[in-house]
Design an enzyme around this catalytic site. Structure first.
Site, PDB file in Angstrom:
ATOM      1  N   LYS A 113      12.725  13.040   9.929  1.00 27.47           N
ATOM      2  CA  LYS A 113      13.260  14.288   9.178  1.00 27.47           C
ATOM      3  C   LYS A 113      14.614  13.827  10.903  1.00 27.47           C
ATOM      4  CE  LYS A 113      10.171  17.313   7.850  1.00 27.47           C
ATOM      5  NZ  LYS A 113       8.902  16.775   7.809  1.00 27.47           N
TER       6      LYS A 113
HETATM    7  C1  PLP Z   1       8.046  16.523   6.215  1.00 26.68           C
HETATM    8  C2  PLP Z   1       7.308  15.189   5.966  1.00 26.68           C
HETATM    9  C3  PLP Z   1       7.366  15.239   4.287  1.00 26.68           C
HETATM   10  C4  PLP Z   1       7.479  16.315   3.407  1.00 26.68           C
HETATM   11  O1  PLP Z   1       8.941  15.752   3.036  1.00 26.68           O
HETATM   12  P1  PLP Z   1       9.182  17.392   1.934  1.00 26.68           P
HETATM   13  O2  PLP Z   1      10.759  17.328   2.764  1.00 26.68           O
HETATM   14  O3  PLP Z   1       9.241  18.618   3.153  1.00 26.68           O
HETATM   15  O4  PLP Z   1       8.549  17.076   0.704  1.00 26.68           O
HETATM   16  C5  PLP Z   1       6.724  14.080   4.092  1.00 26.68           C
HETATM   17  N1  PLP Z   1       6.055  13.443   5.359  1.00 26.68           N
HETATM   18  C6  PLP Z   1       6.900  13.142   6.636  1.00 26.68           C
HETATM   19  C7  PLP Z   1       5.862  12.021   7.503  1.00 26.68           C
HETATM   20  C8  PLP Z   1       7.075  14.217   7.065  1.00 26.68           C
HETATM   21  O5  PLP Z   1       7.477  14.585   8.136  1.00 26.68           O
END
Ligand code: PLP
Length: 498
Positions: A113
């Site tokens: 993120k």
């Molecule tokens: C947020 C997250 C996801 C999911 O991603 P999306 O964009 O919400 O589908 C998967 N793995 C990790 C480690 C995350 O932090």
């Protein structure tokens, strides 16, 4: 470029408005009205650009109301060597001849993120300035763990912005909780909420839609925005690394220029994989997207049957960032799959609200299945995958990435499609040390999370991510808690609203 609402209930806006609003005030999500498709030649001409240059190229397409200087400044601020002290910001690691791992967790908080949340604050500040918004912006975040810390790091100490993060009390790991609670910055607040992630997300969405509360905020010279992936400014930056990964796969001889790849994404809110889809719409040669889920396999069922059904138990897993039943960004995807048919979207989401499920039509289903394949991985399979990948390749997977690797295997077996796959790795393994070490040792461990981190390092000699190192000794700075019905009271208290 103009942005429209998936529910056709709002005027067309420019990117600055889409980003500063976060979501459509009347419900619905902002999406680009149309996407420029590039020829393979044009795309291949970008092959040797570095991450920042690729980001500028893509942002210019989507942020036509930004100047090139504004875009360049934002990119330089976000993707610098302080935030990403690695040679490649998104390294592509070869597991075998047709399997590559795209490591997206080299940013400050060890989660993918960061790729978006390091730049969203820049885009948001510039948007607010362009629109001459005088109110102070309050970012409300619902997090299943990783968004919270990444957003806090991105927004802390930013002038003209406050950020309040809500996380489910029992839904995040100790490391995730400590990461959030130790955040510095005088504009940050962290609140634990009694409930699961869906409760958290729903409560926050309700606040966004609450007209009276909005008026109260206005009276106090505040307005809300979102750092969740409902905000277009969160999705856009994620398009960049799909191009980068494609070029890197060519450079590592995994494919020839122009050849199609498969892309696997461990999916929760459907943001990451949707960014991949937008890259595909821009012309990136993709054969299939493999949507990987854990035991909360709403999406796997959906891709198979065309029925989206959330009437089921919410299961807590070792991949908590994917413990989601309502994937917000699916709405954007369906909007694309129906060629922008808002009426269908409104009907389906009305049904979802009333009956906890909806079924899409045959035509949309076939279109979706041509490009997407959903697979899921149980807890036991994820653990076995972590161990076998480590034993075989000496490569340490976090549980989310393990779900993706396992789902890729299942896809290949089911479809006899061995095309080169790029698997996005969404978290550093130390973020989920307990699950990782328990998988390697094939036993349950009772000791403290931080002792586990140490043991994992001793065992594997994999370096502990800087965002997790020394976390134990950092001071906790936040201790707000709330139940899901009193978010407004909590926000009122934190912002000292009259
Ligand atoms: C947020 C997250 C996801 C999911 O991603 P999306 O964009 O919400 O589908 C998967 N793995 C990790 C480690 C995350 O932090």
């Amino acid at each position: 470029m103009e942005y429209i609402s998936t529910r056709n209930n709002y005027k067309k806006v420019n990117s600055a408005a889409a980003i500063s609003l976060g979501m459509v005030p009347e419900g619905g999500l902002f999406v680009p009205k149309q996407i420029t498709e590039f020829t393979t030649e044009k795309i291949m001409a970008m092959k040797n650009k570095d991450y920042q240059e690729l980001a500028v190229w893509i942002f210019k397409e989507f942020l036509s109301d930004f100047t090139e200087a504004e875009i360049k400044e934002s990119v330089a601020e976000a993707y610098n060597s302080d935030n990403f002290p690695v040679e490649e910001k998104t390294p592509l690691v070869k597991l075998n001849d047709n399997t590559y791992i795209l490591e997206l967790w080299h940013g400050p908080t060890a989660a993918f993120k960061d790729m978006a949340l390091q730049i969203l604050p820049q885009l948001l500040l510039k948007s607010v300035e362009k629109l001459e918004i005088k109110n102070e912006i309050v970012i409300l975040v619902a997090t299943s763990g990783d968004t919270g810390k990444a957003a806090l790091e991105g927004f802390k100490d930013l002038e003209g912005v406050k950020i309040i993060v809500f996380y489910p009390e029992d839904g995040v790991s100790r490391v995730q909780e400590d990461q959030m609670k130790t955040t510095t910055g005088n504009n940050t607040a962290v609140v634990s909420l009694k409930g699961n992630f869906d409760d958290c997300q729903t409560a926050v969405k309700e606040i966004f839609a609450d007209k009276d509360f909005k008026a109260k905020m206005e009276n106090n010279n505040y307005q809300f925005s979102s750092a969740n992936s409902i905000n277009w400014g969160r999705l856009l930056p994620q398009i960049v690394y799909y191009f980068k990964a494609y070029f890197d796969t060519i450079k590592q001889n995994g494919i020839k220029a122009g050849e199609k790849i498969n892309i696997t994404v461990p999916t929760g809110n459907f943001g990451n994989i949707l960014a991949g889809y937008y890259a595909y719409k821009m012309g990136l040669p993709v054969n299939k997207f493999i949507c990987a889920s854990n035991d909360n396999k709403v999406l796997t069922d959906f891709f198979e049957t065309g029925v989206y059904d959330i009437e089921r138990d919410f299961i807590k897993t070792i991949s908590p960032s994917m413990d989601i039943l309502i994937s917000s960004n699916l709405e954007r995807f369906l909007f694309e799959m129906t060629d922008h048919d808002s009426q269908k979207i409104c009907n389906w989401y009305q049904e979802l609200k009333q009956n906890n499920k909806f079924e899409i039509d045959q035509q949309t289903k076939e279109k979706m299945q041509n490009l997407f394949s959903g697979h899921y991985c149980t807890e036991a399979e994820a653990k076995t995958q972590i161990k076998s990948t480590y034993d075989k390749f000496n490569y340490l997977l976090d549980p989310h990435t393990a779900v993706a690797v396992n789902s890729t295997k299942k896809y290949r077996k089911q479809n006899h499609d061995l095309k080169t796959a790029v698997i996005t790795s969404t978290a550093n393994p130390y973020k989920f040390s307990r699950a990782v070490l328990e998988s390697l040792k094939e036993e349950k461990l009772s000791k403290d999370e931080y002792r586990i981190i140490e043991e994992l390092e001793e065992l594997t000699a994999v370096e502990i991510h800087r965002g997790i190192k020394d976390l134990e000794n950092k001071q906790s700075r936040h201790d707000h808690s709330s139940n899901k019905d009193s978010l407004k009271e909590k926000i009122t208290e934190i912002l000292e609203l009259n």
